[in-house]
Every structure is written in C-alpha cells, then in structure tokens.
Design a protein around this motif. Sequence first.
Motif, mmCIF file in Angstrom:
data_model
loop_
_atom_site.group_PDB
_atom_site.id
_atom_site.type_symbol
_atom_site.label_atom_id
_atom_site.label_comp_id
_atom_site.label_asym_id
_atom_site.label_seq_id
_atom_site.Cartn_x
_atom_site.Cartn_y
_atom_site.Cartn_z
ATOM 1 N N GLY A 67 0.820 -1.206 0.000
ATOM 2 C CA GLY A 67 0.000 0.000 0.000
ATOM 3 C C GLY A 67 0.850 1.249 0.000
ATOM 4 O O GLY A 67 2.030 1.208 -0.365
ATOM 5 N N VAL A 68 0.232 2.353 0.423
ATOM 6 C CA VAL A 68 0.893 3.657 0.359
ATOM 7 C C VAL A 68 0.949 4.250 1.768
ATOM 8 O O VAL A 68 -0.036 4.191 2.508
ATOM 9 C CB VAL A 68 0.117 4.595 -0.592
ATOM 10 C CG1 VAL A 68 0.743 5.977 -0.625
ATOM 11 C CG2 VAL A 68 0.092 3.997 -2.002
ATOM 12 N N VAL A 69 2.095 4.804 2.118
ATOM 13 C CA VAL A 69 2.266 5.375 3.457
ATOM 14 C C VAL A 69 1.380 6.615 3.594
ATOM 15 O O VAL A 69 1.462 7.554 2.807
ATOM 16 C CB VAL A 69 3.745 5.741 3.715
ATOM 17 C CG1 VAL A 69 3.882 6.469 5.052
ATOM 18 C CG2 VAL A 69 4.614 4.491 3.683
ATOM 19 N N GLU A 70 0.541 6.577 4.633
ATOM 20 C CA GLU A 70 -0.416 7.666 4.884
ATOM 21 C C GLU A 70 0.121 8.605 5.962
ATOM 22 O O GLU A 70 -0.113 9.797 5.931
ATOM 23 C CB GLU A 70 -1.730 7.013 5.353
ATOM 24 C CG GLU A 70 -2.839 7.947 5.691
ATOM 25 C CD GLU A 70 -3.738 8.235 4.498
ATOM 26 O OE1 GLU A 70 -3.528 7.653 3.402
ATOM 27 O OE2 GLU A 70 -4.658 9.050 4.658
ATOM 28 N N ALA A 71 0.869 8.044 6.928
ATOM 29 C CA ALA A 71 1.420 8.851 8.030
ATOM 30 C C ALA A 71 2.585 8.086 8.630
ATOM 31 O O ALA A 71 2.649 6.853 8.508
ATOM 32 C CB ALA A 71 0.350 9.081 9.098
ATOM 33 N N VAL A 72 3.499 8.800 9.276
ATOM 34 C CA VAL A 72 4.626 8.125 9.946
ATOM 35 C C VAL A 72 4.779 8.692 11.346
ATOM 36 O O VAL A 72 4.525 9.886 11.570
ATOM 37 C CB VAL A 72 5.961 8.289 9.170
ATOM 38 C CG1 VAL A 72 5.908 7.612 7.820
ATOM 39 C CG2 VAL A 72 6.352 9.749 9.013
ATOM 40 N N ALA A 73 5.203 7.849 12.291
ATOM 41 C CA ALA A 73 5.517 8.341 13.636
ATOM 42 C C ALA A 73 6.752 9.239 13.531
ATOM 43 O O ALA A 73 7.538 9.113 12.578
ATOM 44 C CB ALA A 73 5.777 7.159 14.572
ATOM 45 N N THR A 74 6.919 10.135 14.512
ATOM 46 C CA THR A 74 7.974 11.159 14.386
ATOM 47 C C THR A 74 9.369 10.559 14.322
ATOM 48 O O THR A 74 10.282 11.145 13.751
ATOM 49 C CB THR A 74 7.917 12.155 15.566
ATOM 50 O OG1 THR A 74 7.870 11.374 16.757
ATOM 51 C CG2 THR A 74 6.710 13.053 15.462
ATOM 52 N N ASP A 75 9.540 9.343 14.892
ATOM 53 C CA ASP A 75 10.888 8.763 14.901
ATOM 54 C C ASP A 75 11.155 7.842 13.706
ATOM 55 O O ASP A 75 12.200 7.204 13.631
ATOM 56 C CB ASP A 75 11.125 7.989 16.215
ATOM 57 C CG ASP A 75 10.079 6.916 16.450
ATOM 58 O OD1 ASP A 75 9.028 6.918 15.755
ATOM 59 O OD2 ASP A 75 10.307 6.056 17.311
ATOM 60 N N VAL A 76 10.231 7.766 12.769
ATOM 61 C CA VAL A 76 10.456 6.874 11.610
ATOM 62 C C VAL A 76 11.475 7.492 10.657
ATOM 63 O O VAL A 76 11.374 8.669 10.307
ATOM 64 C CB VAL A 76 9.106 6.583 10.890
ATOM 65 C CG1 VAL A 76 9.330 6.031 9.498
ATOM 66 C CG2 VAL A 76 8.275 5.607 11.712
ATOM 67 N N GLN A 77 12.480 6.680 10.284
ATOM 68 C CA GLN A 77 13.596 7.194 9.488
ATOM 69 C C GLN A 77 13.486 6.834 8.003
ATOM 70 O O GLN A 77 13.933 7.573 7.141
ATOM 71 C CB GLN A 77 14.918 6.545 9.966
ATOM 72 C CG GLN A 77 15.185 6.662 11.442
ATOM 73 C CD GLN A 77 15.899 7.953 11.758
ATOM 74 O OE1 GLN A 77 16.638 8.476 10.936
ATOM 75 N NE2 GLN A 77 15.647 8.495 12.939
ATOM 76 N N SER A 78 12.950 5.627 7.737
ATOM 77 C CA SER A 78 13.140 5.072 6.393
ATOM 78 C C SER A 78 12.038 5.389 5.400
ATOM 79 O O SER A 78 12.236 5.168 4.202
ATOM 80 C CB SER A 78 13.241 3.547 6.480
ATOM 81 O OG SER A 78 13.973 3.164 7.589
ATOM 82 N N PHE A 79 10.873 5.832 5.878
ATOM 83 C CA PHE A 79 9.744 6.012 4.954
ATOM 84 C C PHE A 79 9.098 7.374 5.158
ATOM 85 O O PHE A 79 9.132 7.934 6.252
ATOM 86 C CB PHE A 79 8.694 4.901 5.168
ATOM 87 C CG PHE A 79 9.261 3.527 4.978
ATOM 88 C CD1 PHE A 79 9.532 3.032 3.712
ATOM 89 C CD2 PHE A 79 9.576 2.731 6.082
ATOM 90 C CE1 PHE A 79 10.090 1.774 3.534
ATOM 91 C CE2 PHE A 79 10.129 1.469 5.918
ATOM 92 C CZ PHE A 79 10.385 0.990 4.641
ATOM 93 N N SER A 80 8.489 7.875 4.070
ATOM 94 C CA SER A 80 7.780 9.163 4.125
ATOM 95 C C SER A 80 6.375 8.968 3.565
ATOM 96 O O SER A 80 6.123 8.011 2.814
ATOM 97 C CB SER A 80 8.462 10.199 3.235
ATOM 98 O OG SER A 80 9.839 10.215 3.467
ATOM 99 N N VAL A 81 5.518 9.929 3.887
ATOM 100 C CA VAL A 81 4.144 9.903 3.372
ATOM 101 C C VAL A 81 4.199 9.835 1.842
ATOM 102 O O VAL A 81 4.994 10.527 1.208
ATOM 103 C CB VAL A 81 3.386 11.164 3.846
ATOM 104 C CG1 VAL A 81 2.034 11.278 3.142
ATOM 105 C CG2 VAL A 81 3.207 11.118 5.359
ATOM 106 N N GLY A 82 3.397 8.927 1.282
ATOM 107 C CA GLY A 82 3.347 8.784 -0.179
ATOM 108 C C GLY A 82 4.191 7.634 -0.708
ATOM 109 O O GLY A 82 4.001 7.215 -1.843
ATOM 110 N N ASP A 83 5.121 7.115 0.115
ATOM 111 C CA ASP A 83 5.919 5.975 -0.361
ATOM 112 C C ASP A 83 5.029 4.750 -0.564
ATOM 113 O O ASP A 83 4.126 4.485 0.245
ATOM 114 C CB ASP A 83 6.990 5.583 0.690
ATOM 115 C CG ASP A 83 8.173 6.538 0.709
ATOM 116 O OD1 ASP A 83 8.312 7.329 -0.245
ATOM 117 O OD2 ASP A 83 8.943 6.480 1.686
ATOM 118 N N GLU A 84 5.336 3.974 -1.603
ATOM 119 C CA GLU A 84 4.653 2.692 -1.798
ATOM 120 C C GLU A 84 5.481 1.617 -1.083
ATOM 121 O O GLU A 84 6.687 1.509 -1.340
ATOM 122 C CB GLU A 84 4.549 2.365 -3.282
ATOM 123 C CG GLU A 84 3.653 3.355 -4.029
ATOM 124 C CD GLU A 84 3.351 2.896 -5.442
ATOM 125 O OE1 GLU A 84 2.169 2.838 -5.813
ATOM 126 O OE2 GLU A 84 4.317 2.581 -6.174
#
Length: 336
Positions: A78-95
């Motif tokens: 799927g597609v990243v909708e939101a990330v926790a503040t400490d997430v390093q590897s993914f951003s909103v919109g990444d598949e």
Amino acid sequence: MSINTMKAIRLHEFGGPEVLRYEEAPIPELKSGEVLIRVHAVGINPPDWYLREGYKDLPPEWRPPVPFPVILGSDVSGVVEAVATDVQSFSVGDEVFGMVRFPSFGESAAYAEYVAAPESDLALKPAGIDHIHAAGAPMAGLTAWQFLIELGHSEANPLQPESHRPVPLSGKTVLINGAAGGVGHLAVQLAKWKGAHVIAVASGKHESFLRELGADEFIDYTKYPPEDVAQDVDLVLDTLGGPTTSRFLRTLKRGGALFPVFLGFSDAEEAAKLDVTVSMTQVRSNGPLLVELGRLLNAGTVRVAIDSIFPLADARKAHERAAGGHIQGKIVLTVE
Ligand SMILES: NC(=O)c1ccc[n+]([C@@H]2O[C@H](COP(=O)([O-])OP(=O)(O)OC[C@H]3O[C@@H](n4cnc5c(N)ncnc54)[C@H](OP(=O)(O)O)[C@@H]3O)[C@@H](O)[C@H]2O)c1
C-alpha cells in the motif's frame, strides 16, 4: 464511515469462512517506530485460516490467546499515509510492502483499509510490480528466503534448540514439495537463482507453470510417490511438512538436508543414521530481506504468480478458495 473508522475483516469467534465479518473498525493509532499504510492489496496465507479456526491443528502450547474482535492477516502492499515522528526510512506517499508483525500478535493487522506497521517490517514496493503482486510476496517469499538463503536475524528458534542454517545451493539438487503453492513457487525460483538443479513436486496441472518458473524436473505426486522417484537429492524443502515428511529421508544423499516448513517430523533417530540434517524455522518479519527480494521481483528474476483475486469484502470467498486446495501461487484481496 466516520473519520476514525475503516472497513476491515474481523473475527468475533472461531469457525469456518462464514465467521469473517466485513465491518467498521477503528483506524489503528500510530506508535513509535510505526508507519500507517493505506492498504491497496492483502496477501492471504495459511496462518490467517489457522487463526480463523482457533489454531485447532497446532499443539495447545502454540495457541496464543485471541482478543476478539480481531483483524486477520499479515501481508500488505500500500501507500504510506502517516509516519511516527521517529520513523527514518519512509515518508508519506511511499509505496511499501511487508509482512506485518509476524509471528507476534498485534492489534493492527492486514485485512483492513489501514494497517499500522513497524518500519522494520517494511520495504519499498518494487516499482516494476503492482500492489497485488507485491502483497503476494512477503510471507511466502520470506519463508523461502529464510529457509533457503539467509535467516536474516538472531532471534531464538521456537521450533528447535539450534538456529536454522540454510545450506549452499549452487550445483546442488534441490527437491521442492508443494512447489506450486505460495512458498513453493517462490522457493523454486530462488533455488534456481542460486544455481540449483530443481525438482518440483506438485499435482499434474501445475507442470507447465513450474517448468516456466525454471524447474528442471517435475514429479506429479498424484501419479508417482516423489520420495521413490527422486534419488541422491542434496536438499528437500517440504512445504507441506507434517508427519509425512520423513518419507523424504530415503530421497536424500548421506549428508543431505530435509527442511520441513510445518511441524510434525519425528524420525530424528533415522535421520541421524542416514546423516541427514533436519531443520526448520518460523518465518519472521524482516524489511531488509524484503529489500533484497524486492530487487529480484523488480528485475523479473523472481515473479509472484496470482492464483485468484477477491475484494476485501469477499474475504470469505478467498478463504473458501483456499480451502479448495491446489493453489497455484497466491490468493490476494484488493482494497478499494
Ligand atoms: N515455518 C513457517 O514459518 C511457515 C511459513 C509459511 C508457511 N508455512 C507452512 O507452509 C505450508 C505451505 O504454505 P503455502 O502458503 O505455500 O500454502 P499453499 O499456497 O496453500 O500451497 C500448498 C501447495 O501444496 C500443494 N499440495 C497439496 N498436497 C500436496 C501433496 N500431497 N504433495 C505435494 N504438493 C501438495 C498444493 O497444490 P497441488 O496439490 O495441486 O500440487 C498447493 O500448491 C503451510 O502448511 C504453512 O502453514 C510455514
């Protein structure tokens, strides 16, 4: 649908496919290290129906307590909708794709419009394949990878005292039983990629499929007992496993290895006499291994075959299809 709810398939009791309920459920909240994924496709796997049935075929000590209502499933794309503040590897919109939180039991799971997943369980979806094929890859692909190529972690093995150790495959003869199924068809391709001579065992209708995937030899188990036809094999990956797996001891060379993927082997004495290593492991979520598998999927070196596709709302029909057996590749649910 209210702003904080989503559609999901939940269980309120154990039972057959009819207990799968398509209904509203809370959208999972993000915890530290997690990514919220808008799910496009869900890969279904045997542990989904083991949970649905209340793990009735597992030893009692293996049955985790299940807090109803519970959402099923582990494999998503799927597609990243939101990330926790400490997430390093993914951003909103990444598949992204991944096997979420397996084998542990979390509050967020795959048969839903949204899943909250630890970032360590995920990888970027290979750009060259769609969500349906990516969702089919994680559990089956990681199982084949962790048995055949690299374990990729140092967690204790719940199935045996020692760690599972893959064996070298280059130039070796590898027999894969259950070769057309989710794990089997990816194992055939990974063993070929590693330079093995592959004997695929399946029912006859899968012969051309498996030869196209690279199998060098094919045994139709409905006509011949594969354990008698094949000889001097270096490794048997038995994706069926269970008590019948010992029959493959006579198929193996001295010094060979038998890897059953399901519990039930009980002939340790005979294996020791024949100098055959018997080893198994339980698949574990692993984003970095999915990055490696993703490269092969993107290049077309390995492909996920799709048995059938159902909308999420029809998860019941997907489980009925699975119960019919003879699966060729993966069954996938799509989420609008
Ligand atoms: N250890 C782990 O962590 C782990 C991880 C994943 C899966 N598993 C286990 O691995 C097993 C396979 O999973 P999967 O996802 O690959 O299942 P699957 O997609 O349902 O595939 C099973 C395949 O086995 C074939 N088959 C059935 N009876 C057979 C027989 N007697 N001889 C040879 N092939 C036969 C079926 O097709 P045909 O009969 O038409 O050939 C089918 O293609 C399950 O028991 C699952 O629980 C274990």
